[in-house]
Design a protein around this motif. Structure first.
Motif, mmCIF file in Angstrom:
data_model
loop_
_atom_site.group_PDB
_atom_site.id
_atom_site.type_symbol
_atom_site.label_atom_id
_atom_site.label_comp_id
_atom_site.label_asym_id
_atom_site.label_seq_id
_atom_site.Cartn_x
_atom_site.Cartn_y
_atom_site.Cartn_z
ATOM 1 N N PRO A 37 9.510 -22.177 -24.763
ATOM 2 C CA PRO A 37 10.665 -22.445 -23.917
ATOM 3 C C PRO A 37 11.768 -21.403 -24.068
ATOM 4 O O PRO A 37 11.768 -20.624 -25.031
ATOM 5 C CB PRO A 37 11.155 -23.813 -24.392
ATOM 6 C CG PRO A 37 10.430 -24.123 -25.633
ATOM 7 C CD PRO A 37 9.294 -23.183 -25.801
ATOM 8 N N SER A 38 12.684 -21.410 -23.129
ATOM 9 C CA SER A 38 13.793 -20.467 -23.143
ATOM 10 C C SER A 38 14.549 -20.543 -24.473
ATOM 11 O O SER A 38 14.808 -21.636 -24.973
ATOM 12 C CB SER A 38 14.732 -20.808 -21.988
ATOM 13 O OG SER A 38 15.734 -19.851 -21.918
ATOM 14 N N GLY A 39 14.834 -19.377 -25.037
ATOM 15 C CA GLY A 39 15.628 -19.335 -26.264
ATOM 16 C C GLY A 39 14.824 -19.473 -27.541
ATOM 17 O O GLY A 39 15.392 -19.497 -28.630
ATOM 18 N N CYS A 40 13.484 -19.527 -27.452
ATOM 19 C CA CYS A 40 12.681 -19.749 -28.662
ATOM 20 C C CYS A 40 12.486 -18.461 -29.472
ATOM 21 O O CYS A 40 11.989 -18.513 -30.590
ATOM 22 C CB CYS A 40 11.339 -20.380 -28.327
ATOM 23 S SG CYS A 40 10.207 -19.270 -27.478
ATOM 24 N N SER A 43 11.621 -12.844 -26.656
ATOM 25 C CA SER A 43 12.115 -11.489 -26.378
ATOM 26 C C SER A 43 12.591 -10.822 -27.657
ATOM 27 O O SER A 43 12.383 -9.618 -27.852
ATOM 28 C CB SER A 43 13.269 -11.529 -25.373
ATOM 29 O OG SER A 43 12.814 -12.000 -24.140
ATOM 30 N N GLU A 159 8.155 -10.824 -19.562
ATOM 31 C CA GLU A 159 8.292 -11.545 -18.289
ATOM 32 C C GLU A 159 8.264 -10.590 -17.097
ATOM 33 O O GLU A 159 9.168 -10.632 -16.257
ATOM 34 C CB GLU A 159 9.597 -12.340 -18.272
ATOM 35 C CG GLU A 159 9.776 -13.210 -19.492
ATOM 36 C CD GLU A 159 9.805 -14.685 -19.178
ATOM 37 O OE1 GLU A 159 9.497 -15.070 -18.049
ATOM 38 O OE2 GLU A 159 10.114 -15.455 -20.098
ATOM 39 N N SER A 162 8.532 -12.225 -13.374
ATOM 40 C CA SER A 162 9.424 -13.331 -13.003
ATOM 41 C C SER A 162 10.318 -13.025 -11.810
ATOM 42 O O SER A 162 10.899 -13.945 -11.240
ATOM 43 C CB SER A 162 10.237 -13.813 -14.205
ATOM 44 O OG SER A 162 10.762 -12.738 -14.876
ATOM 45 N N HIS A 192 7.318 -17.546 -20.172
ATOM 46 C CA HIS A 192 7.540 -18.955 -20.490
ATOM 47 C C HIS A 192 6.630 -19.827 -19.640
ATOM 48 O O HIS A 192 6.702 -21.041 -19.677
ATOM 49 C CB HIS A 192 9.017 -19.334 -20.330
ATOM 50 C CG HIS A 192 9.520 -19.129 -18.937
ATOM 51 N ND1 HIS A 192 10.129 -17.973 -18.534
ATOM 52 C CD2 HIS A 192 9.447 -19.913 -17.859
ATOM 53 C CE1 HIS A 192 10.422 -18.054 -17.253
ATOM 54 N NE2 HIS A 192 10.023 -19.223 -16.808
#
Ligand SMILES: Nc1ncnc2c1ncn2[C@@H]1O[C@H](COP(=O)(O)OP(=O)(O)OP(=O)(O)O)[C@@H](O)[C@H]1O
Ligand SMILES: [Mg+2]
Length: 352
Positions: A37-40, A43, A159, A162, A192
């Motif tokens: 998920p976002s923020g895991c 990147s 990504e 995206s 993601h």
């Protein structure tokens, strides 16, 4: 060669640690996808590998050589970002040649490398166009071309699809996978989107909150998720979860109905979270009666939402079942397809 080893990678921004000791082995030529998920921290991990972030602890090695201290340009890595920002005033061939020119590669060598990359990416006819004269997918291919001409040991993708519309994403997904099969270069790819991960990867790394939750081949993660998080994250539509107790070898729901056979290894009376994927219910044969609360035909299949012991449970079938809202479906779970997880820790207890 291009194997990558990460050992106990930690990264803090100020007092906040965002990667908490990541271990990962990427074999030469392997296509590894980091998903979560976002923020895991996907990147951050990729940028650390590229040398764009300084890690707080741990070792990064390529072909068994520790590269922690090396500048990004000396790491033999090429990265393709989501915002691949081509130079608008340069033609495709100049965009692709740019890094080689900076590195003072001889002109004829540049030309042959650009021609070869353009050939691989079906961009030969577009070399003299400007980025604004290309479609989104073609621009994305030019961005990949810029990476390919450098002939790196490892490609990193963050990504990259995206910004593209749904149809183009699917097309580019296949193209990148094909490209990998042709070039045989090591790829670490961040997304993601778990479908992207499932379809592209040799090996998936599922991350959450700066930790690795599970590493494995796509179908291994699908068939034997290590915990509730991976079980819920991999697979679309998601796995259903229901509270159960093991009684006499059965998984008994909170309303006393039997969901199916309890996986081996559970103690008598043990409470657990049962997991069943939507496609692993059998309709029309079983002890479980469940009222239908929603019917959604997609064409290829029908999705039924039913009420099982007060939980909404999604069931998919390829059969033309005619049940309607308010009808009752008679259900069972395919033998061996009932997963069990610890309700407290989320860890896998058994099943399949
Ligand atoms: N420069 C920074 N300073 C402080 N915190 C940062 C910085 N960059 C990232 N973070 C934090 O580190 C964590 C991981 O961020 P990261 O960008 O790696 O996530 P991600 O998995 O790539 O997410 P997304 O899917 O949204 O791109 C997040 O909590 C984020 O807020
Ligand atoms: Mg990111």
């Amino acid at each position: 060669m291009g194997s990558v080893t990460l050992r106990n990678i930690r990264k803090s921004y100020g007092p906040v640690e965002v990667l908490h000791g990541i271990d990962l082995d990427v074999a030469d030529g392997e296509f590894v996808v980091l998903v979560g998920p976002s923020g895991c921290g996907k990147s951050t991990l990729l940028r650390s590998l590229a040398g764009l972030e300084t890690i707080s602890a741990g070792d990064i090695s390529i072909d068994d050589k520790v590269i922690n201290g090396l500048e990004p340009k000396n790491r033999d890595i090429a990265m393709v970002f989501q915002n691949y920002a081509l130079y608008p005033h340069m033609k495709v061939r100049e965009n692709m040649a740019f890094s080689l020119k900076l590195n003072k590669v001889p002109k004829d060598e540049i030309e042959s490398k650009v021609a070869k990359a353009a050939e691989i990416l079906s961009l030969t006819a577009m070399l003299d166009r400007y980025p604004k004269q290309l479609s989104g997918g073609q621009r994305q291919r030019v961005a990949m071309g810029r990476a390919i001409v450098r002939d790196p040991k490892v490609f990193l993708f963050d990504e990259p699809l995206s910004n593209l519309d749904a149809k183009l994403r699917v097309q580019m997904r296949s193209e990148i996978k094909e490209l990998h099969q042709r070039l045989g270069t090591t790829i670490v790819y961040v997304t993601h989107d778990q479908i992207e991960a499932m379809t592209m990867a040799d090996k998936i790394v599922v991350m959450k909150d700066g930790h690795v939750e599970q590493i494995g081949a796509p179908l291994d993660l699908y068939d034997t998720p290590a915990n509730l998080f991976v079980a819920g994250f991999i697979g679309s539509p998601s796995m259903n979860f229901m509270s159960c107790t093991a009684q006499g070898g059965k998984a008994v729901l909170s309303n006393g109905q039997v969901l199916g056979a309890a996986p081996a290894g559970l103690g008598e009376g043990q409470a657990f979270t049962a997991g069943v994927r939507p496609e692993h219910f059998v309709i029309g044969s079983g002890a479980l009666d469940a009222p239908v609360t929603l019917v959604e035909p997609t064409g290829a299949e029908i999705q039924f939402t039913v009420d099982i012991a007060g939980d909404h449970v999604l069931i998919t079938t390829r059969d033309r079942v005619t049940a309607r809202l308010g009808d009752t479906l008679n259900l069972s779970v395919e033998p061996g397809k009932l997963h069990a997880f610890d309700p407290e820790t989320g860890a896998r207890l058994g099943g399949v």
